[in-house]
Design a protein around this motif. Structure first.
Motif, PDB file in Angstrom:
ATOM      1  N   LEU A 132      -4.898  -6.784   7.662  1.00  0.00           N
ATOM      2  CA  LEU A 132      -5.431  -6.171   6.435  1.00  0.00           C
ATOM      3  C   LEU A 132      -4.409  -5.207   5.854  1.00  0.00           C
ATOM      4  O   LEU A 132      -4.190  -5.165   4.651  1.00  0.00           O
ATOM      5  CB  LEU A 132      -6.720  -5.401   6.765  1.00  0.00           C
ATOM      6  N   PHE A 133      -3.825  -4.410   6.736  1.00  0.00           N
ATOM      7  CA  PHE A 133      -2.908  -3.350   6.282  1.00  0.00           C
ATOM      8  C   PHE A 133      -1.527  -3.920   5.995  1.00  0.00           C
ATOM      9  O   PHE A 133      -0.772  -4.241   6.901  1.00  0.00           O
ATOM     10  CB  PHE A 133      -2.802  -2.262   7.355  1.00  0.00           C
ATOM     11  N   GLY A 137       1.007  -1.254   0.031  1.00  0.00           N
ATOM     12  CA  GLY A 137      -0.180  -0.394  -0.065  1.00  0.00           C
ATOM     13  C   GLY A 137      -0.265   0.573   1.094  1.00  0.00           C
ATOM     14  O   GLY A 137      -0.766   1.682   0.970  1.00  0.00           O
ATOM     15  N   HIS A 138       0.218   0.122   2.241  1.00  0.00           N
ATOM     16  CA  HIS A 138       0.219   0.986   3.417  1.00  0.00           C
ATOM     17  C   HIS A 138       1.653   1.153   3.891  1.00  0.00           C
ATOM     18  O   HIS A 138       2.324   0.168   4.183  1.00  0.00           O
ATOM     19  CB  HIS A 138      -0.645   0.376   4.523  1.00  0.00           C
TER      20      HIS A 138
END
Lengths: 274, 162
Positions: A132-133, A137-138
């Motif tokens: 997900l990460f 974005g991360h």
């Protein structure tokens, strides 16, 4: 008479001076005591926080799951299927990222209840680890930690899935810190008794990166943009239901029973392999 | 030298607590209490989705869901709430005017414990989590300010004592 007065006022002045001096001394003592004491205690607190954090990172061990377990197989797409023989419904899919703190919460509070539900034939459970990460974005190291954790989980023999997943979540690095180092990932396999050269190569060579990319693509195609996402018969559980399971794992059984008795209106394409 | 200003023998500290002091400390305690209530509700509110989201920006959730969000099993917002209920009572005008050693020691002890707890939480945020939670920071600033006021008050009191 006036001499006496002068003497008295001189004595009073001296006494007054002494009182003031004593008061100033008390004030100095207060400041020194409070501020000095706080400084020393604060330094001690900081040292304790840092050393405890370091200590908790170094002696991590593999954690075995010893509860009931349904027959577990790895499906062609890398996902894990836990199902008692003959059980075909309902299907509970769990999309998770090993770096996600709320997935850790789910494992901590309801992990055993989920494994037991599969073992008891209350549901077919499919675990879908993915990343997900992602960058950007991360920021790093979050995406790398997430990738290493998922890759190692994909390398794990299906029979050890529950224990290894439990271990990964138990030792989940604080978001933003490094963790899931190869050395640890391999040691946990040793602790859990399934370390071999194949696992070593799979982990250190990131051999499941391709499967992971596919799993991540699949999650995106399925519009899974948060974790943990629990999908029952193709329909996402509501945040309230997920919170309910988090706070009281026994509610899982009730949710599954309701799903089992309801006519399965939307057999999800998500439940099929590939 | 500086003769005067504070030389008010015979007057108790009762008359020397300026209005702004009483109002400011009461307001700080109330603000701390309000934020603690909010954080406690947020902690127990099941309507808040406990999920990790793609591309989420850094916010309070990763701090308030970390291992540092509880101490000995007690959620930190609850500890904050208890602290501000206590310090709120100890910073009422009545409590400020009292010369009771129990109240004065209690107040000084409370803010010292409060400041040390702030040090603990901030070092966890900065050194371990690498993240800051804004609401928590508001509580920390209020706690440190109250500490300043209480120490200043004690400083003044023992300077007046004859």
């Amino acid at each position: 008479m006036s001499k006496n007065n002068r003497q008295r006022s001189a004595r009073e002045r001296i006494a007054e001076e002494r009182r003031k001096e004593a008061a100033r001394a008390r004030q100095r003592k207060l400041l020194l005591g409070v501020l000095g004491g706080i400084t020393v205690a604060a330094a001690a607190v900081v040292v304790v926080v840092v050393t405890q954090n370091n200590a908790s990172r170094s002696d991590q061990k593999g954690i075995a799951y010893t509860g009931p377990l349904a027959p577990t197989v790895r499906q062609a797409d890398g996902s894990i299927l836990m199902a008692k023989d003959g059980v075909t419904a309902p299907t509970l899919e769990i999309f998770e990222d090993f770096q996600c703190p709320f997935c850790k919460k789910l494992e901590d509070s309801a992990g055993d209840a989920i494994y037991k539900a599969a073992a008891d034939g209350k549901a077919r459970v499919i675990f879908r680890p993915f990343q997900l990460f992602q960058a950007p974005g991360h920021p790093e190291p979050v995406p790398s930690v997430s990738r290493r954790g998922a890759n190692a989980a994909l390398c794990t023999p299906p029979g050890k899935w529950a224990s290894y997943a439990k271990t990964l979540f138990a030792h989940q690095p604080v978001e933003g810190q490094n963790g899931f180092e190869n050395k640890d990932l391999l040691n946990w396999a040793r602790d859990l008794g399934f370390y071999d050269a194949g696992f070593d190569k799979c982990v250190t060579g990131m051999e499941k990166a391709g499967d992971l990319a596919k799993a991540t693509q699949y999650a995106q195609d399925q519009k899974v943009n948060s974790t943990p996402t629990l999908r029952l018969n193709g329909k996402d559980l509501t945040p309230e239901q997920v919170n309910q399971i988090l706070s009281s794992p026994s509610s899982l059984e009730q949710i599954l029973t309701t799903a089992a008795s309801a006519p399965s209106t939307s057999p999800s394409p998500a439940t099929t392999d590939k | 030298m500086a003769k005067d200003v504070h030389q008010r023998p015979g007057r108790t500290s009762e008359s020397s607590h300026r209005r702004w002091f009483l109002v400011t400390t009461a307001l700080l305690s109330l603000a701390g209490l309000a934020v603690s209530v909010y954080l406690t509700l947020a902690h127990y509110d099941t309507a808040v989705s406990l999920v990790c989201v793609e591309n989420s920006t850094i916010d309070c959730a990763s701090v308030t869901s970390s291992g540092y969000s509880e101490l000995l099993g007690i959620p930190v917002p609850v500890l904050g709430l208890a602290f501000f209920v206590g310090i709120g009572a100890l910073t009422t005008p009545w409590a400020w005017r009292s010369e009771s050693p129990l109240l004065r020691w209690g107040r000084l002890g409370a803010v010292i414990v409060g400041v040390l707890f702030v040090v603990y939480l901030v070092s966890a945020e900065l050194l371990v989590l690498g993240k800051i939670c804004l609401w928590c920071t508001a509580v920390h600033v209020i706690t440190v300010a109250l500490f300043g006021f209480v120490v200043a008050d004690e400083y003044r009191r023992i300077g007046q004592r004859t």
